[in-house]
Design a protein around this motif. Sequence first.
Motif, PDB file in Angstrom:
ATOM      1  N   TYR A  90      52.932 -45.869 -60.119  1.00 50.86           N
ATOM      2  CA  TYR A  90      52.323 -47.007 -59.617  1.00 50.86           C
ATOM      3  C   TYR A  90      53.174 -48.346 -60.408  1.00 50.86           C
ATOM      4  CZ  TYR A  90      48.895 -50.961 -59.436  1.00 50.86           C
ATOM      5  OH  TYR A  90      48.448 -52.172 -58.986  1.00 50.86           O
ATOM      6  N   LEU A  91      54.063 -49.002 -59.155  1.00 46.21           N
ATOM      7  CA  LEU A  91      54.895 -50.123 -59.443  1.00 46.21           C
ATOM      8  C   LEU A  91      54.261 -51.470 -59.253  1.00 46.21           C
ATOM      9  CD1 LEU A  91      58.640 -49.007 -59.045  1.00 46.21           C
ATOM     10  CD2 LEU A  91      57.397 -48.964 -60.916  1.00 46.21           C
ATOM     11  N   ARG A  92      53.073 -51.763 -60.215  1.00 51.40           N
ATOM     12  CA  ARG A  92      52.241 -53.161 -59.671  1.00 51.40           C
ATOM     13  C   ARG A  92      53.217 -54.218 -60.167  1.00 51.40           C
ATOM     14  NH1 ARG A  92      46.852 -54.715 -62.909  1.00 51.40           N
ATOM     15  NH2 ARG A  92      46.623 -56.933 -62.251  1.00 51.40           N
ATOM     16  N   LYS A  93      54.202 -53.970 -61.007  1.00 52.38           N
ATOM     17  CA  LYS A  93      55.333 -55.006 -61.513  1.00 52.38           C
ATOM     18  C   LYS A  93      56.536 -53.849 -61.495  1.00 52.38           C
ATOM     19  CE  LYS A  93      53.126 -58.769 -62.184  1.00 52.38           C
ATOM     20  NZ  LYS A  93      53.648 -59.994 -61.035  1.00 52.38           N
ATOM     21  N   PRO A  94      57.922 -54.512 -61.015  1.00 49.11           N
ATOM     22  CA  PRO A  94      58.877 -53.790 -61.065  1.00 49.11           C
ATOM     23  C   PRO A  94      59.314 -53.244 -62.596  1.00 49.11           C
ATOM     24  CG  PRO A  94      59.373 -55.689 -59.942  1.00 49.11           C
ATOM     25  CD  PRO A  94      58.038 -55.909 -60.574  1.00 49.11           C
ATOM     26  N   VAL A  95      60.340 -52.259 -62.571  1.00 49.23           N
ATOM     27  CA  VAL A  95      60.633 -51.946 -63.991  1.00 49.23           C
ATOM     28  C   VAL A  95      61.435 -52.975 -64.421  1.00 49.23           C
ATOM     29  CG1 VAL A  95      60.736 -49.319 -63.275  1.00 49.23           C
ATOM     30  CG2 VAL A  95      62.772 -50.874 -62.910  1.00 49.23           C
ATOM     31  N   PHE A  96      61.441 -53.086 -65.718  1.00 51.54           N
ATOM     32  CA  PHE A  96      62.059 -53.999 -66.599  1.00 51.54           C
ATOM     33  C   PHE A  96      63.137 -53.587 -67.559  1.00 51.54           C
ATOM     34  CE2 PHE A  96      58.226 -53.036 -68.692  1.00 51.54           C
ATOM     35  CZ  PHE A  96      58.359 -52.625 -69.833  1.00 51.54           C
ATOM     36  N   SER A  97      63.438 -52.367 -67.802  1.00 47.16           N
ATOM     37  CA  SER A  97      64.267 -51.914 -68.972  1.00 47.16           C
ATOM     38  C   SER A  97      65.275 -50.602 -68.281  1.00 47.16           C
ATOM     39  CB  SER A  97      63.490 -51.314 -70.051  1.00 47.16           C
ATOM     40  OG  SER A  97      64.397 -51.169 -70.967  1.00 47.16           O
ATOM     41  N   HIS A  98      66.287 -50.675 -69.080  1.00 48.61           N
ATOM     42  CA  HIS A  98      67.179 -49.581 -68.636  1.00 48.61           C
ATOM     43  C   HIS A  98      66.707 -48.377 -68.460  1.00 48.61           C
ATOM     44  CE1 HIS A  98      71.112 -47.331 -68.744  1.00 48.61           C
ATOM     45  NE2 HIS A  98      70.293 -46.561 -69.692  1.00 48.61           N
ATOM     46  N   GLY A  99      67.102 -47.433 -67.340  1.00 45.90           N
ATOM     47  CA  GLY A  99      66.405 -46.137 -67.114  1.00 45.90           C
ATOM     48  C   GLY A  99      65.150 -45.968 -66.833  1.00 45.90           C
ATOM     49  N   GLN A 100      64.263 -47.044 -66.678  1.00 46.31           N
ATOM     50  CA  GLN A 100      62.713 -46.539 -66.507  1.00 46.31           C
ATOM     51  C   GLN A 100      62.625 -46.081 -64.881  1.00 46.31           C
ATOM     52  OE1 GLN A 100      60.860 -50.399 -67.165  1.00 46.31           O
ATOM     53  NE2 GLN A 100      59.817 -49.550 -68.852  1.00 46.31           N
ATOM     54  N   LEU A 101      63.074 -46.682 -64.057  1.00 49.54           N
ATOM     55  CA  LEU A 101      63.259 -45.808 -62.712  1.00 49.54           C
ATOM     56  C   LEU A 101      63.342 -44.357 -62.618  1.00 49.54           C
ATOM     57  CD1 LEU A 101      61.992 -46.367 -59.954  1.00 49.54           C
ATOM     58  CD2 LEU A 101      64.013 -47.116 -59.128  1.00 49.54           C
ATOM     59  N   TYR A 102      64.797 -44.123 -63.328  1.00 51.74           N
ATOM     60  CA  TYR A 102      65.325 -42.878 -63.248  1.00 51.74           C
ATOM     61  C   TYR A 102      64.378 -42.040 -63.983  1.00 51.74           C
ATOM     62  CZ  TYR A 102      68.209 -39.171 -64.852  1.00 51.74           C
ATOM     63  OH  TYR A 102      68.879 -37.946 -65.358  1.00 51.74           O
ATOM     64  N   VAL A 103      63.724 -42.573 -65.185  1.00 51.47           N
ATOM     65  CA  VAL A 103      62.818 -41.544 -65.861  1.00 51.47           C
ATOM     66  C   VAL A 103      61.453 -41.044 -65.085  1.00 51.47           C
ATOM     67  CG1 VAL A 103      61.422 -41.629 -67.820  1.00 51.47           C
ATOM     68  CG2 VAL A 103      63.612 -42.255 -68.072  1.00 51.47           C
ATOM     69  N   ALA A 104      61.044 -42.190 -64.271  1.00 52.28           N
ATOM     70  CA  ALA A 104      59.720 -41.936 -63.691  1.00 52.28           C
ATOM     71  C   ALA A 104      60.127 -41.030 -62.568  1.00 52.28           C
ATOM     72  CB  ALA A 104      59.398 -43.247 -63.232  1.00 52.28           C
ATOM     73  N   LEU A 105      61.191 -41.221 -61.787  1.00 50.67           N
ATOM     74  CA  LEU A 105      61.437 -40.295 -60.577  1.00 50.67           C
ATOM     75  C   LEU A 105      61.812 -38.624 -60.908  1.00 50.67           C
ATOM     76  CD1 LEU A 105      63.184 -42.675 -58.107  1.00 50.67           C
ATOM     77  CD2 LEU A 105      60.819 -41.628 -57.989  1.00 50.67           C
ATOM     78  N   SER A 106      62.615 -38.795 -62.095  1.00 53.09           N
ATOM     79  CA  SER A 106      62.892 -37.394 -62.679  1.00 53.09           C
ATOM     80  C   SER A 106      61.931 -36.561 -63.438  1.00 53.09           C
ATOM     81  CB  SER A 106      64.200 -37.484 -63.500  1.00 53.09           C
ATOM     82  OG  SER A 106      64.244 -38.217 -64.746  1.00 53.09           O
TER      83      SER A 106
END
Length: 699
Positions: A644-660
């Motif tokens: 749930y991205l109510r607000k976008p990711v804000f730090s290095h690697g967060q989106l990668y971690v979430a999806l992986s």
Amino acid sequence: MVNNPMIRKTMLTGFFYTNKTNDDAIEINLLYKEFPEHFVCSVTEKMWSRRKLQCTIGRVVMCHPIEGERYYLRLLLMNIRGPTSYEDIRTMNGVCCDTFREAAEKRGLLHSDSNLIDCMSEAVSYQTPYRLRLLFFTLLVHCCPTNPKDLWEKFEDSMSEDFKILPNLPAKDIRHKVLSHINEILHSMGHNVNEYKLISEIIQTSREAKEAREVHFERTITVSDTDILLEKRLNVEQRRACNVIIGRIFSNRRRAFFIDGPGGTGKTFLYLALLATVRSKGFIVLATTSSGVAASILPEGRTAHSRFKIPIDIDQNFSINISKQMSLAYLIRYAKLIIWDEVSMVKSKMIEVFSLLLKDIMDSHALFGGKVIVFGGDFRQTLHVVRNEKKKDFICESLLYCNIWNRLEKLQLSEKIRTKTDPAFCKYLMRIGNGTEKVNCDNKIKIPDSIVIPFTSEEESLDELFKITYPNVSTFFSDSSSVTSHVILTTKNDFVDELNDMLIAKFSFTSKTYVAIDETVECADQSQFEDFLHTLNPSGLPPYKLTLKKHCPVILLQNLNPCEGLCNGTRLTCCDFKTHIVSAKIVTSDFKGTHVFIPRIPLISSNDEKVPISFKRLQFPIRLCFAMTINKAQCQILDFIGIYLRKPVFSHGQLYVALSRAKSSECVRLLIRPPTSDNDDDHSTYNVVYNEVIRKAFS
């Protein structure tokens, strides 16, 4: 004052009368401080009537604890809904207490040794002497009873039941066996039973306890035949790394390694093979990680903070205080191998001090005291947390920019060899992790339609996310795989709390709410800040009001007893509730399925700019865990991930971690809240990658 016969009517007595006679008040069932929002009091008549104008906030006059019964009455009024009299407020479980203080203690609103006695009494009803001794240990270490001897004498018989059935064992020997067991557990946390003066005699430490319970435990870990065969299942690159490390261990050529590889390339599988190979030969291996969740994956895994007594809050001047005579020092000396996974999440300062610690314990000037160390991690993932700092601060404090990094031997696991089953999704993840995925004119990357939940409205979209992630949320049972292998990830703790509150409300079971006791570190500040403290919800502390239901998932916030699987980050499901104790079952790690008792313990707030005053919170050290932050989920591979991205990711690697965290694109769904009401873009989002980190890590 409250018993003065000259006072016939007050706002408070009017509040009681209204709760007894007014249908609206009975239905709404309000706290005293909430009453002015719905009712207004006549100053002359001291009677309450239904309010016509809204937006009014009530406040209860402040009291200091030295005011005695007046303070305890206020405390009860802040927590009891719809009372009808002073007697009603003093009544608990059908028994009217003599004083407001006694009533507050019975409700768990005041801390005293009587609460610890009640806690033990509740645990006795489960009739598990072994677990009762573990609970007694927890209370000694974490709750610091003022009279531990009294607690011991009241429950010695209950804690001795399993030893009493042994044939021809005198009462004195039974007592010593019980105390010796408690002593062994205390040794694992750096304590000794003789500190507490439970009996007049000195308890002699057994050979196993002298060596340290942890050392004895590590020496006697049973490695299954299945685990021993793991080495034969390694792929080419894993086998090459394993052979190099094993060769160094048994040739006494010491070296520190770094295992690099993206999620799914088998780093954890390699660790498992190393652990089994070395332990099967009778040697000690210390398996540690940078997070409790990651530690639960490795057999007998512990967080580095727990294993090496590293403070949670570190600064430039921190040190690790472990003397050479401590049992932990013996454990480190005997260890043939130390594994530390997710090292990319910690500050370089922590690794430097760790090296100094090992040099001191081993009396060696070699790197890490000449021990064989295997670090692991993925610098595409999130880095250490630096509060309110800029990008350069994250980068400069990373292990990559430490002198030790250049002295580590790098062993690479190729991204081409992955355990995940979706090649196209894997390539997409790698582009996200490396920061090479194409961006649009808004500098956002496109998310595949197949994993996106379209955004319609906040309520409808979240409900769809809940249904997909937890399809049977209203009928959870303790062994449900949905509890242990499904989770919703989001960016901030505030969003996590909101999601957990929504999901616990969907449970069909009866709820139980526990109210914490907040005390300022400086006693003089108590009356001024007490109500304010109740509104605070720091990430490292449990909430002031903790609402639980049977079978709901929770996460442990404190290292209660790491040797028994109770580490910071351990996930559990709730089984039963008492006033002073929660019965739960561990759902992760080697202790999966173990029933444990969780007591209330005092926890101190950390040095956080969001918490302007230091305070102590007495509460069960757990939080709901339907949802967790992306950072907390690092190192896990789960059956299903909702994001749930109510607000976008804000730090290095967060989106990668979430999806992986998902095994394939079929096992993940992402909900993006559009940035504004007139922007319906719910298929693209920002991807934060520090290119300097990627270049340095993989150059």
